[in-house]
Design a protein around this motif. Structure first.
Motif, PDB file in Angstrom:
ATOM      1  N   THR A 365       0.784  -1.275  -0.150  1.00 42.90           N
ATOM      2  CA  THR A 365       0.145   0.089   0.010  1.00 42.90           C
ATOM      3  C   THR A 365       0.861   1.232  -0.009  1.00 42.90           C
ATOM      4  O   THR A 365       0.402   2.180  -0.962  1.00 42.90           O
ATOM      5  N   PRO A 366       1.966   1.284   1.060  1.00 39.95           N
ATOM      6  CA  PRO A 366       2.670   2.634   0.706  1.00 39.95           C
ATOM      7  C   PRO A 366       3.437   2.784  -0.542  1.00 39.95           C
ATOM      8  O   PRO A 366       3.240   4.044  -1.103  1.00 39.95           O
ATOM      9  N   THR A 367       3.678   1.714  -1.130  1.00 41.26           N
ATOM     10  CA  THR A 367       4.294   1.870  -2.583  1.00 41.26           C
ATOM     11  C   THR A 367       3.441   2.286  -3.651  1.00 41.26           C
ATOM     12  O   THR A 367       3.926   3.326  -4.293  1.00 41.26           O
ATOM     13  N   VAL A 368       2.026   1.756  -3.555  1.00 42.32           N
ATOM     14  CA  VAL A 368       1.110   2.356  -4.691  1.00 42.32           C
ATOM     15  C   VAL A 368       0.685   3.644  -4.289  1.00 42.32           C
ATOM     16  O   VAL A 368       0.526   4.758  -5.143  1.00 42.32           O
ATOM     17  N   ARG A 369       0.682   4.071  -2.960  1.00 43.61           N
ATOM     18  CA  ARG A 369       0.194   5.332  -2.561  1.00 43.61           C
ATOM     19  C   ARG A 369       1.174   6.393  -2.789  1.00 43.61           C
ATOM     20  O   ARG A 369       1.161   7.580  -3.338  1.00 43.61           O
ATOM     21  N   ALA A 370       2.508   5.924  -2.733  1.00 44.14           N
ATOM     22  CA  ALA A 370       3.610   6.862  -3.211  1.00 44.14           C
ATOM     23  C   ALA A 370       3.637   7.186  -4.610  1.00 44.14           C
ATOM     24  O   ALA A 370       3.993   8.271  -5.109  1.00 44.14           O
ATOM     25  N   ALA A 371       3.345   6.308  -5.451  1.00 45.36           N
ATOM     26  CA  ALA A 371       3.265   6.291  -6.802  1.00 45.36           C
ATOM     27  C   ALA A 371       2.096   7.468  -7.264  1.00 45.36           C
ATOM     28  O   ALA A 371       2.235   8.129  -7.985  1.00 45.36           O
ATOM     29  N   GLU A 372       1.073   7.294  -6.447  1.00 44.80           N
ATOM     30  CA  GLU A 372      -0.057   8.234  -6.835  1.00 44.80           C
ATOM     31  C   GLU A 372       0.329   9.594  -6.444  1.00 44.80           C
ATOM     32  O   GLU A 372      -0.149  10.518  -7.210  1.00 44.80           O
ATOM     33  N   TYR A 373       1.008   9.938  -5.205  1.00 48.68           N
ATOM     34  CA  TYR A 373       1.290  11.064  -4.898  1.00 48.68           C
ATOM     35  C   TYR A 373       2.299  11.841  -5.773  1.00 48.68           C
ATOM     36  O   TYR A 373       2.118  12.872  -6.083  1.00 48.68           O
ATOM     37  N   ALA A 374       3.261  10.791  -6.145  1.00 51.20           N
ATOM     38  CA  ALA A 374       4.289  11.370  -7.268  1.00 51.20           C
ATOM     39  C   ALA A 374       3.745  11.741  -8.291  1.00 51.20           C
ATOM     40  O   ALA A 374       4.074  12.850  -8.962  1.00 51.20           O
ATOM     41  N   ARG A 375       2.645  10.805  -9.012  1.00 49.69           N
ATOM     42  CA  ARG A 375       2.120  11.516  -9.948  1.00 49.69           C
ATOM     43  C   ARG A 375       1.066  12.885 -10.151  1.00 49.69           C
ATOM     44  O   ARG A 375       1.080  13.471 -10.885  1.00 49.69           O
ATOM     45  N   GLN A 376       0.658  13.092  -8.573  1.00 47.67           N
ATOM     46  CA  GLN A 376       0.107  14.174  -8.450  1.00 47.67           C
ATOM     47  C   GLN A 376       0.943  15.457  -8.269  1.00 47.67           C
ATOM     48  O   GLN A 376       0.606  16.559  -7.771  1.00 47.67           O
TER      49      GLN A 376
END
Length: 427
Positions: A365-376
């Motif tokens: 979950t932290p890995t996926v959320r980190a990707a989402e935040y980075a894309r934003q």
């Protein structure tokens, strides 16, 4: 930051553009490279563009000044002749250029190869970066996808073909025409093919650099030398120029003694033909500016579809680039957690499988959320959160890691890889 400084037929008058194009990428790149992390210069007959990766907000001015000084233009002459695009807009512009959407003739086929050669030249000069590599590779992929999925490539006509079509209405029979081709560059082979499609058999090539004989032998045409150039020129019905020479290769002296009609097609930028040639009795001069004025209307449906594909591809590239911006933080987190995991397994080897499963589940979950935040565009928050929760701060090392990245990083990630770390997905 990715940045593009572009001067093209859409931003600059042709006389300014031909001066900007004269120095070429090999002369402009060294003027820009010391001020940026990486640079790829695209120089064609109707555009000069520098794509750079930089951390400075002042880089656009540095690049523009390098272009201006290399061309010998004054600040007043150069003013207003270029545009600046950053990050996602820079990628979208490059993808559109590669697809032929920004060309004098929409959909012209030569530009895709020129974009690929620009990247190859930058590699040889050692001025690329991972993000520039990715952007240019995605541009080529997008160009090929558009060519296969739309009618743009079939509807669009190259400069060579359009020039011959503009000449067509003034000729009774192409099969009787004697053509002098001056230049052995990228347009030369396309010109020969287009002429032969129209039934032309009498073609002679001239090369100021001495490549005429070898080129003529390769394509099965005659060649002439400087000693017999004037004789060949005045015997010809059509002269087509497509060289990279900075000086005119056709002047009034080249056709001295002309006593019959002559069509001169100038595909060069800088101009290959002295404008005074067009004022001679019996001479009809067709140059790039004239070709642009007579360019056919766009195939609206194909063009709209192609532009949408460009926008989508640019959005995916931008998302991917933002996603990678948090990669050092996630890698550091994984290294930290795996270090703790190995220590715990050392104490409890019988629980290894359960511990590895637990860690994989917790990290997913932290890995996926980190990707989402980075894309934003919120990668800083990812770094801050990992530092706060785990005491791991890799921000000082990010710049060094990026500088050490090699062009090979632009290769496709393995299927099923985590979009942030490149490692196999966990959990």
């Amino acid at each position: 930051m990715l940045l593009c400084v572009t001067a093209s037929h859409k931003t600059a008058p042709f006389d300014v553009l031909e001066q900007l194009s004269a120095p070429g990428a090999d002369k402009i790149t060294p003027l820009i490279a010391p001020s940026v992390d990486g640079v790829v210069v695209l120089s064609t007959c109707n555009r000069i563009e520098a794509y750079v990766e930089t951390d400075s907000d002042d880089t656009a001015l540095v690049i523009a000044d390098a272009m201006r000084s290399a061309s010998g233009l004054s600040p007043e002459e150069f003013a207003g002749s270029y545009a600046v695009k950053t990050d996602g807009k820079a990628a979208e512009h490059l993808f559109a250029v590669a697809a032929g959407l920004e060309s004098v003739v929409i959909g012209e086929g030569e530009i895709g190869g020129q974009v690929r050669r620009a990247l190859t030249d930058a590699r040889q000069l050692g001025t690329t970066t991972s993000d520039l590599e990715r952007m240019f590779q995605r541009a080529t992929e997008t160009q090929k996808a558009i060519k296969n999925a739309t009618a743009l490539g079939r509807a669009g006509r190259s400069l060579v073909r359009l020039a011959l079509e503009l000449t067509d209405s003034r000729l009774a029979d192409w099969t009787t025409q004697r053509v002098l081709l001056m230049g052995t560059g990228m347009y030369a082979a396309a010109t020969i093919a287009a002429l032969r499609e129209r039934g032309v058999t009498d073609i002679t090539v001239f090369s100021a650099s001495g490549r005429g004989a070898k080129f003529g032998e390769k394509y099965g045409i005659a060649h002439t030398t400087k000693a017999t150039l004037v004789e060949t020129a005045i015997r010809s019905d059509i002269i087509i120029t497509c060289t990279t020479s900075e000086e005119p290769v056709v002047t009034p002296a080249t056709v001295a003694g002309l006593d019959k009609p002559l069509f001169v097609i100038d595909l060069g930028l800088p101009r290959n033909v002295d404008p005074a040639v067009g004022e001679l009795p019996g001479v009809t001069l067709l140059d790039l500016e004239t070709i642009r004025l007579h360019a056919p209307l766009e195939e609206l449906q194909a063009t709209d579809a192609a532009r949408q594909m460009v926008k989508d591809a640019a959005a995916r590239f931008t998302d991917g680039r933002r996603g990678r911006s948090a990669q050092p933080a996630i890698v550091a987190l994984r290294q930290h957690v795996f270090g703790l995991l190995e220590a715990e397994i050392g104490r409890r080897p019988e629980a290894e499988a359960a511990l590895r499963h637990l860690v994989g589940t917790l990290l997913h979950t932290p890995t996926v959320r980190a990707a989402e935040y980075a894309r934003q565009g919120r990668a800083d928050e990812v770094f801050a959160a990992i530092e706060t929760l785990f005491g791991v701060d890799v921000r000082p090392a990010v710049e060094a890691a990026e500088a050490a990245a090699q062009p090979a990083d632009a290769a496709a990630e393995p299927a099923g890889a985590c979009p942030v770390t490149g490692a196999a997905a966990l959990g």
